[in-house]
Write a protein that holds these residues in place. Structure first.
Motif, short mmCIF file in Angstrom:
data_model
loop_
_atom_site.label_atom_id
_atom_site.label_comp_id
_atom_site.label_asym_id
_atom_site.label_seq_id
_atom_site.Cartn_x
_atom_site.Cartn_y
_atom_site.Cartn_z
N UNK A 24 1.45 3.18 -6.25
CA UNK A 24 0.36 3.58 -7.13
C UNK A 24 -0.45 2.37 -7.63
N UNK A 63 -3.25 -14.34 2.73
CA UNK A 63 -3.55 -12.94 2.99
C UNK A 63 -3.11 -12.52 4.38
N UNK A 64 -3.51 -13.30 5.39
CA UNK A 64 -3.19 -12.88 6.77
C UNK A 64 -1.69 -12.87 7.00
N UNK A 83 -9.57 2.07 -7.13
CA UNK A 83 -8.14 2.14 -7.41
C UNK A 83 -7.78 3.50 -7.99
N UNK A 106 -5.73 7.22 -3.01
CA UNK A 106 -4.57 6.96 -2.15
C UNK A 106 -4.85 5.86 -1.13
N UNK A 107 -6.06 5.80 -0.62
CA UNK A 107 -6.38 4.83 0.43
C UNK A 107 -7.05 3.58 -0.10
N UNK A 108 -7.04 3.39 -1.41
CA UNK A 108 -7.75 2.25 -1.97
C UNK A 108 -7.25 0.91 -1.41
N UNK A 109 -5.95 0.68 -1.52
CA UNK A 109 -5.41 -0.61 -1.06
C UNK A 109 -5.57 -0.81 0.44
N UNK A 110 -5.23 0.20 1.29
CA UNK A 110 -5.40 -0.03 2.73
C UNK A 110 -6.86 -0.24 3.15
N UNK A 155 -9.63 -8.09 5.70
CA UNK A 155 -9.15 -8.66 6.96
C UNK A 155 -10.26 -8.75 7.99
N UNK A 157 -8.19 -3.57 4.86
CA UNK A 157 -8.88 -3.55 6.16
C UNK A 157 -10.21 -4.30 6.06
N UNK A 171 -2.95 -2.76 10.72
CA UNK A 171 -3.92 -1.70 10.40
C UNK A 171 -3.94 -0.63 11.48
N UNK A 199 -0.78 -0.57 -6.16
CA UNK A 199 -1.06 -1.56 -5.12
C UNK A 199 -2.47 -2.16 -5.25
N UNK A 200 -3.48 -1.30 -5.28
CA UNK A 200 -4.85 -1.80 -5.34
C UNK A 200 -5.15 -2.57 -6.64
N UNK A 202 -11.55 -12.18 9.80
CA UNK A 202 -11.51 -12.35 11.26
C UNK A 202 -12.92 -12.51 11.83
N UNK A 222 -1.42 -15.15 12.84
CA UNK A 222 -2.26 -14.92 11.65
C UNK A 222 -3.32 -13.87 11.94
N UNK A 223 -3.83 -13.83 13.17
CA UNK A 223 -4.83 -12.83 13.53
C UNK A 223 -4.18 -11.54 14.04
N UNK A 239 -2.29 -8.80 11.18
CA UNK A 239 -3.10 -7.81 10.46
C UNK A 239 -3.67 -6.73 11.38
N UNK A 273 -0.86 1.36 10.61
CA UNK A 273 -1.05 2.09 9.36
C UNK A 273 -1.98 3.28 9.55
N UNK A 274 -3.13 3.06 10.16
CA UNK A 274 -4.11 4.14 10.27
C UNK A 274 -3.70 5.19 11.28
N UNK A 277 0.84 -1.20 0.00
CA UNK A 277 0.00 0.00 0.00
C UNK A 277 0.87 1.25 0.00
N UNK A 332 -0.58 6.97 8.90
CA UNK A 332 -0.66 7.02 7.44
C UNK A 332 -0.08 8.34 6.92
N UNK A 361 -9.30 -1.47 1.26
CA UNK A 361 -9.66 -2.81 0.79
C UNK A 361 -9.07 -3.87 1.72
#
Lengths: 268, 268
Positions: A77, A122-123, B74, B77-81, B88, B85, A261, A79-80, B92, A253-254, A257, A264-265, A74, A268, B83
């Protein structure tokens, strides 16, 4: 068994921590290896229940997710769109292969395999995503040390005071007393460790430790219920005394992530 | 039945095309509605086989994916994070709910539900992703008209010349002759339609039509095998004469993402 377990830990732990510290290609290769073994274990567990998981698509998809996490995390450009392309190809390939070898239970098998890619690939890819963050090494340290603290604290507190069962149907060994002891040790670890490099203070670090303890128990129970459902005792035997990769990383695994996040949040 | 089918199409088709043209909130609401019904149908099919799909988590996750696709596609800027989140949280939540109501077959049920979110929610969200592209309306037109051409061509060519079965175990009505006729009509549609607004010429448009015909048959067979596996005839009865949403959009679920990524990577 306990001494084998300790011996393995004494050898594997510094290696693992060293590669986490080093990061880069070495960590990407390690995660790719662990993830491939983990998905293979996932398939092996289900095979014990008569479910055939498509290992070719599953392991390829996990490897693609790890490559994405390492090379196009992420912030990049593409990434998504790259992630979207990977996920879509995985879904279509899984379903097309399922149609091509249609049997009575192949649809169930295909969808369980698809879910397994998200569970394992993914995890687990969040190790790489955290490592790529600024001060990611510290967040990884908090994630792993709090998880291990919760696990260790629960083991000893459970042995000493364990009375009331936490989830008798899924994991008969777990008690509320053990959970409380594990949480206490995770809270202390979080409060002491987080302030060094993550940019959050001891009180928030303690809160993060508590959250990690909660989430790690959930991850442990999720993998336990998977094993119980499939009727196997261990996911594998890659680490003598520790079972398989999924046994060793079930909580992570839990936890990984959730820590990613939050980090990240926050930053950011 | 054929006349009900035609009557429904005559009413629903202009409405659907009008909302595609209008785009914006109207399209987002329509996709949210279709996706919710589609996931509900997915759960209903599996219930016929004794599998309990978690509709609360499943429909919420689909709606979250549609909101992501409409508001944070896409390029954002926040598209990937965002998605990441969402995906995930979905994993979970699914697994935690599964542990909380652990029964003998709850793990299988939970993982099938998780896969269903990607099958219905993720794939369908590409209507919104295409619409947000420059000249996205034209790409949507190519996607839908070529799919309908392939379907219609296959129907008539199959009736007239159908001999060799294409996939007798999954969909006994399909023939290679029908597939050839459908492909021909899709190729013509692609060659005529694509040059108007997508920026690709008639030859590439013909190639795209052929690809759409192939992918649409794969999507159709994937949904047919799902129904056959669960022992149901139609996914639902929302559109008189057309079955359910999944029956109507089975091909589109595969075609839309393929068209989206071709358009995206061509014109990024």
């Amino acid at each position: 068994l306990l001494s084998t377990r300790i011996l393995t830990a004494v050898i594997a732990m510094p290696l693992f921590l060293g590669i986490l510290y080093y990061g880069g290609i070495a960590l990407w290769l390690l995660v790719s290896l662990l993830g491939s073994i983990g998905f293979w274990e996932f398939g092996r567990m289900w095979r014990a229940k008569g479910v055939e998981i498509d290992l070719a698509v599953g392991i390829s998809a996990c490897l693609a997710l790890f490559a994405w996490a390492h090379f196009i995390p992420p912030g990049h450009r593409f990434s998504a769109p790259v992630l979207g392309t990977l996920v879509t190809l995985t879904i279509l390939l899984t379903l097309v292969r399922q149609v091509a070898r249609f049997r009575d239970r192949s649809v169930t098998d295909a969808l369980i395999g698809l879910a397994g890619i998200f569970y394992v690939g993914w995890l687990l890819s969040h190790i790489l995503l955290i490592r790529a963050l600024e001060s990611g090494l510290w967040w990884l340290a908090v994630a792993f040390f709090c998880t291990w603290a919760a696990d260790t604290g629960a083991y000893f507190a459970g042995r000493a005071f364990g009375r009331r069962k936490l989830a008798p149907q899924v994991s008969p060994g777990k008690t509320w007393e053990g959970f409380a002891g594990g949480s206490l040790l995770a809270v202390i670890t979080g409060a002491l460790l987080a302030p060094y490099g993550t940019g959050i203070g001891p009180v928030w670090g303690a809160g993060l430790g508590l959250l990690i303890s909660l989430v790690s128990v959930a991850g442990d129970l999720a993998e336990s219920s998977l094993k119980r459902h499939c009727g196997v005792k261990d996911s594998g035997a890659i680490l003598p005394g520790h079972g398989g990769v999924l046994d060793r990383f079930d909580s992570s695994l839990f936890v990984l992530p959730v820590v990613y996040y939050i980090a990240y949040w926050l930053y950011m």
